[in-house]
Every structure is written in C-alpha cells, then in structure tokens.
Write a protein that holds these residues in place. Structure first.
Motif, PDB file in Angstrom:
ATOM      1  N   THR A 146       0.843  -1.195   0.000  1.00  0.00           N
ATOM      2  CA  THR A 146       0.000   0.000   0.000  1.00  0.00           C
ATOM      3  C   THR A 146       0.879   1.246   0.000  1.00  0.00           C
ATOM      4  OG1 THR A 146      -1.651  -1.193   1.320  1.00  0.00           O
ATOM      5  CG2 THR A 146      -1.838   1.198   1.286  1.00  0.00           C
ATOM      6  N   VAL A 147       0.374   2.293  -0.642  1.00  0.00           N
ATOM      7  CA  VAL A 147       1.001   3.614  -0.537  1.00  0.00           C
ATOM      8  C   VAL A 147       0.011   4.490   0.219  1.00  0.00           C
ATOM      9  CG1 VAL A 147       1.871   5.629  -1.776  1.00  0.00           C
ATOM     10  CG2 VAL A 147       2.271   3.334  -2.690  1.00  0.00           C
ATOM     11  N   PHE A 148       0.445   5.047   1.350  1.00  0.00           N
ATOM     12  CA  PHE A 148      -0.401   5.920   2.159  1.00  0.00           C
ATOM     13  C   PHE A 148      -0.127   7.364   1.748  1.00  0.00           C
ATOM     14  CE2 PHE A 148       0.181   2.041   4.554  1.00  0.00           C
ATOM     15  CZ  PHE A 148      -1.115   1.755   4.951  1.00  0.00           C
ATOM     16  N   VAL A 149      -1.194   8.112   1.469  1.00  0.00           N
ATOM     17  CA  VAL A 149      -1.073   9.470   0.945  1.00  0.00           C
ATOM     18  C   VAL A 149      -1.750  10.446   1.895  1.00  0.00           C
ATOM     19  CG1 VAL A 149      -1.538  10.986  -1.023  1.00  0.00           C
ATOM     20  CG2 VAL A 149      -1.161   8.541  -1.412  1.00  0.00           C
ATOM     21  N   THR A 150      -1.107  11.582   2.141  1.00  0.00           N
ATOM     22  CA  THR A 150      -1.695  12.687   2.885  1.00  0.00           C
ATOM     23  C   THR A 150      -1.626  13.920   2.005  1.00  0.00           C
ATOM     24  OG1 THR A 150      -1.073  11.812   5.042  1.00  0.00           O
ATOM     25  CG2 THR A 150      -1.487  14.176   4.923  1.00  0.00           C
ATOM     26  N   SER A 151      -2.754  14.588   1.831  1.00  0.00           N
ATOM     27  CA  SER A 151      -2.795  15.820   1.040  1.00  0.00           C
ATOM     28  C   SER A 151      -3.339  16.934   1.929  1.00  0.00           C
ATOM     29  CB  SER A 151      -3.662  15.634  -0.201  1.00  0.00           C
ATOM     30  OG  SER A 151      -4.935  15.144   0.146  1.00  0.00           O
ATOM     31  N   LYS A 152      -2.837  18.164   1.688  1.00  0.00           N
ATOM     32  CA  LYS A 152      -3.233  19.302   2.513  1.00  0.00           C
ATOM     33  C   LYS A 152      -3.369  20.559   1.668  1.00  0.00           C
ATOM     34  CE  LYS A 152      -0.587  17.621   6.484  1.00  0.00           C
ATOM     35  NZ  LYS A 152       0.522  17.880   7.392  1.00  0.00           N
ATOM     36  N   VAL A 153      -4.273  21.425   2.088  1.00  0.00           N
ATOM     37  CA  VAL A 153      -4.335  22.795   1.580  1.00  0.00           C
ATOM     38  C   VAL A 153      -3.865  23.671   2.730  1.00  0.00           C
ATOM     39  CG1 VAL A 153      -5.790  24.663   0.723  1.00  0.00           C
ATOM     40  CG2 VAL A 153      -6.286  22.316   0.060  1.00  0.00           C
ATOM     41  N   ILE A 154      -2.772  24.407   2.490  1.00  0.00           N
ATOM     42  CA  ILE A 154      -2.157  25.226   3.536  1.00  0.00           C
ATOM     43  C   ILE A 154      -2.255  26.692   3.142  1.00  0.00           C
ATOM     44  CG2 ILE A 154      -0.017  25.718   4.761  1.00  0.00           C
ATOM     45  CD1 ILE A 154       0.783  22.820   4.208  1.00  0.00           C
ATOM     46  N   ARG A 155      -2.801  27.498   4.026  1.00  0.00           N
ATOM     47  CA  ARG A 155      -2.911  28.933   3.758  1.00  0.00           C
ATOM     48  C   ARG A 155      -1.504  29.528   3.678  1.00  0.00           C
ATOM     49  NH1 ARG A 155      -6.973  31.361   7.403  1.00  0.00           N
ATOM     50  NH2 ARG A 155      -5.349  31.206   8.955  1.00  0.00           N
ATOM     51  N   ALA A 156      -1.236  30.274   2.623  1.00  0.00           N
ATOM     52  CA  ALA A 156       0.099  30.822   2.376  1.00  0.00           C
ATOM     53  C   ALA A 156       0.492  31.873   3.400  1.00  0.00           C
ATOM     54  CB  ALA A 156       0.163  31.413   0.973  1.00  0.00           C
ATOM     55  N   LEU A 157      -0.448  32.637   3.873  1.00  0.00           N
ATOM     56  CA  LEU A 157      -0.170  33.743   4.777  1.00  0.00           C
ATOM     57  C   LEU A 157       0.502  33.296   6.073  1.00  0.00           C
ATOM     58  CD1 LEU A 157      -0.545  36.757   5.526  1.00  0.00           C
ATOM     59  CD2 LEU A 157      -2.789  36.112   6.453  1.00  0.00           C
ATOM     60  N   ASP A 158      -0.002  32.201   6.652  1.00  0.00           N
ATOM     61  CA  ASP A 158       0.483  31.825   7.981  1.00  0.00           C
ATOM     62  C   ASP A 158       0.717  30.326   8.183  1.00  0.00           C
ATOM     63  OD1 ASP A 158      -2.128  30.961   7.947  1.00  0.00           O
ATOM     64  OD2 ASP A 158      -2.815  32.322   9.521  1.00  0.00           O
ATOM     65  N   GLY A 159       0.551  29.521   7.132  1.00  0.00           N
ATOM     66  CA  GLY A 159       0.806  28.092   7.250  1.00  0.00           C
ATOM     67  C   GLY A 159      -0.300  27.291   7.903  1.00  0.00           C
ATOM     68  N   VAL A 160      -1.456  27.883   8.130  1.00  0.00           N
ATOM     69  CA  VAL A 160      -2.584  27.165   8.732  1.00  0.00           C
ATOM     70  C   VAL A 160      -3.134  26.155   7.724  1.00  0.00           C
ATOM     71  CG1 VAL A 160      -4.972  27.413   9.556  1.00  0.00           C
ATOM     72  CG2 VAL A 160      -3.214  29.004  10.326  1.00  0.00           C
ATOM     73  N   ILE A 161      -3.349  24.934   8.206  1.00  0.00           N
ATOM     74  CA  ILE A 161      -3.925  23.893   7.353  1.00  0.00           C
ATOM     75  C   ILE A 161      -5.434  24.141   7.258  1.00  0.00           C
ATOM     76  CG2 ILE A 161      -4.360  21.424   7.103  1.00  0.00           C
ATOM     77  CD1 ILE A 161      -1.729  20.981   8.680  1.00  0.00           C
ATOM     78  N   LEU A 162      -5.898  24.442   6.036  1.00  0.00           N
ATOM     79  CA  LEU A 162      -7.322  24.694   5.823  1.00  0.00           C
ATOM     80  C   LEU A 162      -8.097  23.406   5.585  1.00  0.00           C
ATOM     81  CD1 LEU A 162      -7.066  27.804   3.470  1.00  0.00           C
ATOM     82  CD2 LEU A 162      -7.529  27.771   5.943  1.00  0.00           C
ATOM     83  N   GLY A 163      -7.415  22.387   5.130  1.00  0.00           N
ATOM     84  CA  GLY A 163      -8.055  21.103   4.893  1.00  0.00           C
ATOM     85  C   GLY A 163      -7.007  20.041   4.660  1.00  0.00           C
ATOM     86  N   SER A 164      -7.320  18.812   5.047  1.00  0.00           N
ATOM     87  CA  SER A 164      -6.407  17.706   4.805  1.00  0.00           C
ATOM     88  C   SER A 164      -7.213  16.444   4.513  1.00  0.00           C
ATOM     89  CB  SER A 164      -5.470  17.496   5.994  1.00  0.00           C
ATOM     90  OG  SER A 164      -6.203  17.121   7.133  1.00  0.00           O
ATOM     91  N   TYR A 165      -6.552  15.504   3.855  1.00  0.00           N
ATOM     92  CA  TYR A 165      -7.217  14.255   3.494  1.00  0.00           C
ATOM     93  C   TYR A 165      -6.176  13.155   3.405  1.00  0.00           C
ATOM     94  CZ  TYR A 165     -10.055  10.942   0.778  1.00  0.00           C
ATOM     95  OH  TYR A 165     -10.744   9.831   0.348  1.00  0.00           O
ATOM     96  N   ASP A 166      -6.452  12.030   4.052  1.00  0.00           N
ATOM     97  CA  ASP A 166      -5.575  10.866   4.030  1.00  0.00           C
ATOM     98  C   ASP A 166      -6.276   9.743   3.275  1.00  0.00           C
ATOM     99  OD1 ASP A 166      -3.672  12.096   5.782  1.00  0.00           O
ATOM    100  OD2 ASP A 166      -5.025  11.646   7.448  1.00  0.00           O
ATOM    101  N   TYR A 167      -5.518   9.061   2.426  1.00  0.00           N
ATOM    102  CA  TYR A 167      -6.073   7.923   1.698  1.00  0.00           C
ATOM    103  C   TYR A 167      -4.955   6.957   1.355  1.00  0.00           C
ATOM    104  CZ  TYR A 167      -4.683  10.636  -2.508  1.00  0.00           C
ATOM    105  OH  TYR A 167      -4.004  11.356  -3.457  1.00  0.00           O
ATOM    106  N   LYS A 168      -5.321   5.829   0.789  1.00  0.00           N
ATOM    107  CA  LYS A 168      -4.313   4.833   0.444  1.00  0.00           C
ATOM    108  C   LYS A 168      -4.555   4.301  -0.957  1.00  0.00           C
ATOM    109  CE  LYS A 168      -6.753   1.215   2.950  1.00  0.00           C
ATOM    110  NZ  LYS A 168      -6.662   0.213   4.007  1.00  0.00           N
ATOM    111  N   LEU A 169      -3.447   3.921  -1.585  1.00  0.00           N
ATOM    112  CA  LEU A 169      -3.478   3.320  -2.913  1.00  0.00           C
ATOM    113  C   LEU A 169      -2.869   1.931  -2.803  1.00  0.00           C
ATOM    114  CD1 LEU A 169      -2.005   6.323  -4.928  1.00  0.00           C
ATOM    115  CD2 LEU A 169      -4.419   5.676  -4.768  1.00  0.00           C
ATOM    116  N   PRO A 170      -3.573   0.889  -3.259  1.00  0.00           N
ATOM    117  CA  PRO A 170      -2.981  -0.440  -3.233  1.00  0.00           C
ATOM    118  C   PRO A 170      -1.772  -0.484  -4.178  1.00  0.00           C
ATOM    119  CG  PRO A 170      -5.245  -0.519  -4.059  1.00  0.00           C
ATOM    120  CD  PRO A 170      -4.913   0.905  -3.795  1.00  0.00           C
TER     121      PRO A 170
END
Length: 187
Positions: A146-170
């Motif tokens: 499996t490959v485990f993936v984490t994706s994030k949207v990070i606000r450029a101004l201050d580095g705050v994570i606005l959203g994240s999502y974890d998933y896996k690929l066989p």
C-alpha cells in the motif's frame, strides 16, 4: 501404480498448485485519477468551509500546487508524486480555481524531527508574487502492499492547514511502475 491412483495423485498435485497460487493474490490497481479527484473534492470542501476566524478559500484567488513527495525524501519526488499533485491541481482547476504549478521542491520544508510542514520564506515570496492564497501539498509513504497518501491545503499567509485528506493506494502494477524512479520506495 494403477490408473485410478495416478489420477488421484494428479488431482492432488493440481489442488496443491492452485492452493499455492491462492496464497498470494496479485494486488489490483485502483483508479488513481478517481482517488486524486476524491482528495481534491475533500480538500475543497474542507478549505471552503469557514473555520471560526480563519478565512476559507476564495475562488477568485489562485492556488499553488506542489508535487507530492515521499515522506522519507521530502527533497524529491517520483512519477507517482508528481502525478498525484498534478491530478489534485487539475481537480481544483476544473472547479474554477486558478492553479499555479510549483515545481521547485526546495520551496517547501518539513522539519525532520517532527514531520511538521512549514512554509519557507521563499514560498511566501512566491505566493505573494502570484497573490496565491494557499498551497496544495502532499506526502506519501510506501509500505509493503500500500502507498499511504496525505494531502493538505495550507494557507500561504500563515501556514494554517485549511483542509487535509488521508487515503491509500494499493500497490498494484500501475502504482509500482509510477514509483520506479523513487529511490526511497523500499525503505
């Protein structure tokens, strides 16, 4: 040995071969584009929802997209990592965002001791230059099947994570092929 005994031994041999083959089934691929678009959908929904005093994403301001990187080698990527970033960026582009590609991996920095994603000063300069409101980033970790993936949207101004999502690929044939140039894939 008579004919009946021979048939029985052949049948036992065939059953043993079938049972041995069943013990290790090939991992099938998933639709990687579908998984990437699902990640984009979740990131968009999370990042567009106001979070208290934190502003949400605005469609009229651009986003920057970076290649997803192997968590064991954040200075590099693979075909898989570049493709995942491209596909999540494509999702946002298809949904009305101006997406600016960020091909330079040294613009992002992950603290080795904590794994914490930080925005470097150079990235802040780039986001200001392009009036980018946020950066879409991701990491992946290669496991046995499996490959485990984490994706994030990070606000450029201050580095705050606005959203994240974890998933896996066989680890099917396509995922394996896309990792061929990732020298950290077998760690």
């Amino acid at each position: 040995m008579n004919m009946k005994q021979t048939r029985n031994w052949v049948a036992v041999g065939v059953l043993a071969a079938v049972a041995a083959g069943c013990g290790k089934q090939a991992v099938k691929d998933v639709d990687i584009i579908k998984e990437s678009y699902q990640a984009g959908e979740v990131l968009q929904a999370a990042a567009e929802s106001p979070k208290g005093v934190h502003a949400s994403l605005e469609r009229h301001r651009p986003l920057m997209i970076a290649s997803f990187v192997n968590i064991d080698n954040v200075q590099g990527s693979s075909t898989l990592g570049r493709m995942l970033g491209e596909q999540v960026g494509s999702y946002f582009s298809q949904h009305g965002y101006d997406v600016i590609e960020l091909k330079l991996r040294n613009e992002l920095f992950i603290k080795e001791e904590t794994g914490e994603l930080m925005l470097s000063r150079e990235l802040k300069d780039l986001t200001q230059e392009h009036d980018a409101q946020a950066v879409i980033v991701g990491t992946y970790a290669v496991a046995a099947d499996t490959v485990f993936v984490t994706s994030k949207v990070i606000r450029a101004l201050d580095g705050v994570i606005l959203g994240s999502y974890d998933y896996k690929l066989p680890m099917g044939p396509n995922v394996k092929a896309l990792l061929q140039n990732d020298r950290y894939k077998h760690r």
